[in-house]
Scaffold this motif. Sequence first.
Motif, mmCIF file in Angstrom:
data_model
loop_
_atom_site.group_PDB
_atom_site.id
_atom_site.type_symbol
_atom_site.label_atom_id
_atom_site.label_comp_id
_atom_site.label_asym_id
_atom_site.label_seq_id
_atom_site.Cartn_x
_atom_site.Cartn_y
_atom_site.Cartn_z
ATOM 1 N N VAL A 66 0.843 -1.190 0.000
ATOM 2 C CA VAL A 66 0.000 0.000 0.000
ATOM 3 C C VAL A 66 0.880 1.241 0.000
ATOM 4 O O VAL A 66 1.892 1.299 0.705
ATOM 5 N N LEU A 67 0.481 2.219 -0.793
ATOM 6 C CA LEU A 67 1.098 3.543 -0.789
ATOM 7 C C LEU A 67 0.097 4.508 -0.174
ATOM 8 O O LEU A 67 -1.050 4.595 -0.626
ATOM 9 N N GLN B 108 1.800 -6.556 3.318
ATOM 10 C CA GLN B 108 3.239 -6.798 3.434
ATOM 11 C C GLN B 108 3.995 -5.516 3.751
ATOM 12 O O GLN B 108 4.914 -5.511 4.556
ATOM 13 N N SER B 109 3.615 -4.409 3.069
ATOM 14 C CA SER B 109 4.325 -3.157 3.292
ATOM 15 C C SER B 109 3.401 -1.962 3.115
ATOM 16 O O SER B 109 2.424 -2.017 2.373
ATOM 17 N N VAL B 110 3.742 -0.894 3.836
ATOM 18 C CA VAL B 110 3.066 0.387 3.690
ATOM 19 C C VAL B 110 4.153 1.424 3.454
ATOM 20 O O VAL B 110 5.086 1.554 4.237
ATOM 21 N N VAL C 58 4.740 -5.501 9.856
ATOM 22 C CA VAL C 58 4.588 -5.002 8.489
ATOM 23 C C VAL C 58 5.714 -4.007 8.218
ATOM 24 O O VAL C 58 6.037 -3.178 9.071
ATOM 25 N N THR C 59 6.312 -4.083 7.045
ATOM 26 C CA THR C 59 7.345 -3.127 6.664
ATOM 27 C C THR C 59 6.695 -1.774 6.431
ATOM 28 O O THR C 59 5.760 -1.651 5.634
ATOM 29 N N ARG D 196 13.505 6.561 11.574
ATOM 30 C CA ARG D 196 14.546 5.519 11.474
ATOM 31 C C ARG D 196 14.717 4.804 12.814
ATOM 32 O O ARG D 196 14.848 3.583 12.861
ATOM 33 N N MET D 197 14.717 5.574 13.901
ATOM 34 C CA MET D 197 14.898 5.005 15.230
ATOM 35 C C MET D 197 13.736 4.086 15.603
ATOM 36 O O MET D 197 13.884 3.196 16.443
ATOM 37 N N CYS D 198 12.583 4.272 14.975
ATOM 38 C CA CYS D 198 11.404 3.445 15.246
ATOM 39 C C CYS D 198 11.239 2.339 14.202
ATOM 40 O O CYS D 198 10.152 1.798 14.031
ATOM 41 N N GLN D 199 12.326 2.033 13.517
ATOM 42 C CA GLN D 199 12.386 0.933 12.541
ATOM 43 C C GLN D 199 11.476 1.131 11.342
ATOM 44 O O GLN D 199 10.943 0.197 10.767
#
Length: 171
Positions: A4-5, A112-114, A139-140, A164-167
């Motif tokens: 998803v975008l 899978q990813s957002v 989820v990425t 970034r610090m929150c992955q």
Amino acid sequence: MKNVLVVVDMQKDFIDGALGTKEAVVIVDNVAEAVRAFDGEVIFTRDTHHDDYLETQEGRNLPVPHCIEGTDGWQLDKKLQVLMTDSMKVFDKPTFGSVALAEYLKADRELQSVTLVGLCTDICVISNALLIKANMPEVTVQVIEKCCAGVTPQSHANALDAMRMCQIQIL
């Protein structure tokens, strides 16, 4: 698996209106290209306020009326409007992050990813990215840096570092 975008608040008031910046103007074409090239579901958010905006907590802290529902400033940028289809969802949100968006995404077991793009990196993009990450830690979640702009270049960079610090992956 599904990707998803999420296009966050690419509205006139944030681009070249009441709260616009030159950095926001610069990313419009990048965001439009990301939408055109994306292989998956595309979702838009709209910051949505009403005539009582200045009476809200946000309005008292940011006393600049913006994204008042139905006004020109509330509309998505024309370069993005032309890319929208009837099947694309739009989440109108009364403040920075959309709980409804996070709940919608969480209900999709194939997710899978957002990927997030849009405005403002340091307010609404980071708020939505963190809501999504908190609700779906496996989820990425990623943000395309060249498709985002903050209130200032420094606050944009700070928000990217915090994500970034929150992955959250910064692309």
